[in-house]
Design an enzyme around this catalytic site. Structure first.
Site, PDB file in Angstrom:
ATOM      1  N   LYS A  70      37.661  -9.806  -1.490  1.00 14.39           N
ATOM      2  CA  LYS A  70      37.929 -11.099  -2.126  1.00 14.39           C
ATOM      3  C   LYS A  70      38.629 -10.874  -3.460  1.00 14.39           C
ATOM      4  O   LYS A  70      39.598 -11.548  -3.793  1.00 14.39           O
ATOM      5  CB  LYS A  70      36.612 -11.838  -2.409  1.00 14.39           C
ATOM      6  N   ASP A 124      32.965 -19.124  -2.258  1.00 19.63           N
ATOM      7  CA  ASP A 124      32.091 -19.064  -1.085  1.00 19.63           C
ATOM      8  C   ASP A 124      32.944 -19.463   0.108  1.00 19.63           C
ATOM      9  O   ASP A 124      33.666 -20.461   0.071  1.00 19.63           O
ATOM     10  CB  ASP A 124      30.867 -19.968  -1.223  1.00 19.63           C
ATOM     11  N   ASP A 163      38.714 -11.150  10.101  1.00 14.59           N
ATOM     12  CA  ASP A 163      40.181 -11.118  10.196  1.00 14.59           C
ATOM     13  C   ASP A 163      40.698 -10.553  11.526  1.00 14.59           C
ATOM     14  O   ASP A 163      41.671 -11.080  12.071  1.00 14.59           O
ATOM     15  CB  ASP A 163      40.787 -10.312   9.032  1.00 14.59           C
TER      16      ASP A 163
HETATM   17  P1  ITT Z   1      30.083 -12.620  -2.499  1.00 11.60           P
HETATM   18  O1  ITT Z   1      29.001 -13.618  -2.175  1.00 11.60           O
HETATM   19  O2  ITT Z   1      29.611 -11.495  -3.396  1.00 11.60           O
HETATM   20  O3  ITT Z   1      31.327 -13.278  -3.025  1.00 11.60           O
HETATM   21  P2  ITT Z   1      30.209 -12.285   0.385  1.00 11.60           P
HETATM   22  O4  ITT Z   1      31.059 -11.449   1.281  1.00 11.60           O
HETATM   23  O5  ITT Z   1      28.715 -12.270   0.613  1.00 11.60           O
HETATM   24  O6  ITT Z   1      30.542 -11.877  -1.137  1.00 11.60           O
HETATM   25  P3  ITT Z   1      30.281 -15.080   1.142  1.00 11.60           P
HETATM   26  O7  ITT Z   1      28.831 -15.302   0.984  1.00 11.60           O
HETATM   27  O8  ITT Z   1      31.223 -16.146   0.645  1.00 11.60           O
HETATM   28  O9  ITT Z   1      30.756 -13.757   0.407  1.00 11.60           O
HETATM   29  O10 ITT Z   1      30.585 -14.798   2.674  1.00 11.60           O
HETATM   30  C1  ITT Z   1      31.905 -14.735   3.092  1.00 11.60           C
HETATM   31  C2  ITT Z   1      31.946 -14.148   4.493  1.00 11.60           C
HETATM   32  O11 ITT Z   1      32.812 -14.979   5.303  1.00 11.60           O
HETATM   33  C3  ITT Z   1      32.604 -12.788   4.460  1.00 11.60           C
HETATM   34  O12 ITT Z   1      31.657 -11.764   4.301  1.00 11.60           O
HETATM   35  C4  ITT Z   1      33.322 -12.747   5.795  1.00 11.60           C
HETATM   36  O13 ITT Z   1      32.428 -12.395   6.804  1.00 11.60           O
HETATM   37  C5  ITT Z   1      33.741 -14.199   5.995  1.00 11.60           C
HETATM   38  N1  ITT Z   1      35.074 -14.432   5.399  1.00 11.60           N
HETATM   39  C6  ITT Z   1      35.370 -15.197   4.307  1.00 11.60           C
HETATM   40  N2  ITT Z   1      36.678 -15.145   4.027  1.00 11.60           N
HETATM   41  C7  ITT Z   1      37.229 -14.333   4.942  1.00 11.60           C
HETATM   42  C8  ITT Z   1      38.532 -13.864   5.170  1.00 11.60           C
HETATM   43  O14 ITT Z   1      39.539 -14.197   4.366  1.00 11.60           O
HETATM   44  N3  ITT Z   1      38.735 -13.056   6.203  1.00 11.60           N
HETATM   45  C9  ITT Z   1      37.732 -12.695   7.017  1.00 11.60           C
HETATM   46  N4  ITT Z   1      36.464 -13.064   6.866  1.00 11.60           N
HETATM   47  C10 ITT Z   1      36.205 -13.885   5.830  1.00 11.60           C
END
Ligand code: ITT
Length: 195
Positions: A13, A71, A155
């Protein structure tokens, strides 16, 4: 130059946001801040969880630190919108990307309806208050097996509408032009310029 703390430990991210924000921002994420405790994402929506993360980080760092939290997740129509806010922990609480993706493909075995979308909510906070939030979505479909090695999360199985390659094949530059995160960040940037 604006200093911006990205309240994430997900380096993918940070990389995407940093590439899209460009040189006008001095960016830092939580990776070096080991004293910052894990924040429980107890919200029912992406907005709730983005706010929880942004408020927790801005309380912790205090001062005038401008904090941005993302998020995000995948909504699959055949699964009633799951994994949604549970995207990062779909297979189990400490799941990794591979396990989550395998579970998704397993649940969709033999399912014809493949439509899905990524969603992202970005919350900006300062001094424990959310100042603004922005959202973005990217429509597409889930293919039957993983393809490509770029990106992260789901992805390799997500093909955005109008394309034939997955987000893991398409390359960071193109993903960053059309993704859910790109759309949310575009609105956030407009707002940040006026701050
Ligand atoms: P933070 O809370 O520390 O930011 P996290 O990975 O736990 O990190 P989230 O709770 O927002 O973040 O969960 C996001 C999940 O959604 C991520 O782990 C992926 O599985 C999926 N995801 C989000 N954006 C994505 C993307 O651009 N490409 C692929 N998967 C994505």
């Amino acid at each position: 130059m604006h200093r911006l703390l990205i309240a994430t430990r997900n380096r993918h991210k940070t990389q995407e946001l940093a590439a899209m924000l460009g040189a006008g921002f001095h960016i830092e994420d939580l990776s070096a801040h080991t004293d910052f405790p894990e924040v429980e994402e107890t919200g029912a929506t992406f907005l709730d969880n983005a706010a929880i993360k942004a408020i927790a980080a801005s309380n912790h760092f205090g001062g005038d630190t401008l904090v941005m939290a993302d998020d995000s997740g995948l909504e699959v129509d055949a699964l009633g919108g799951a994994p949604g806010v549970r995207s990062a922990r779909f297979a189990d609480p400490g799941a990794n990307d591979r396990k989550n993706l395998e579970l998704l493909l397993e649940k969709l075995t033999g399912v014809e309806l493949r439509s899905a979308r990524f969603r992202c909510v970005i919350a900006v906070a300062r001094n424990g208050q959310v100042l603004a939030s922005f959202d973005g979505a990217c429509e597409g479909e889930i293919i039957g097996e993983a393809r490509g090695s770029a990106g992260f999360g789901y992805d390799p199985v997500f093909v955005p509408t109008g394309h034939s390659e997955t987000f893991a094949e398409i390359g960071a530059e193109l993903k960053n032009q059309m993704s859910h995160r790109a759309k949310a960040l575009k609105s956030a940037l407009e707002w940040l310029k006026r701050l």
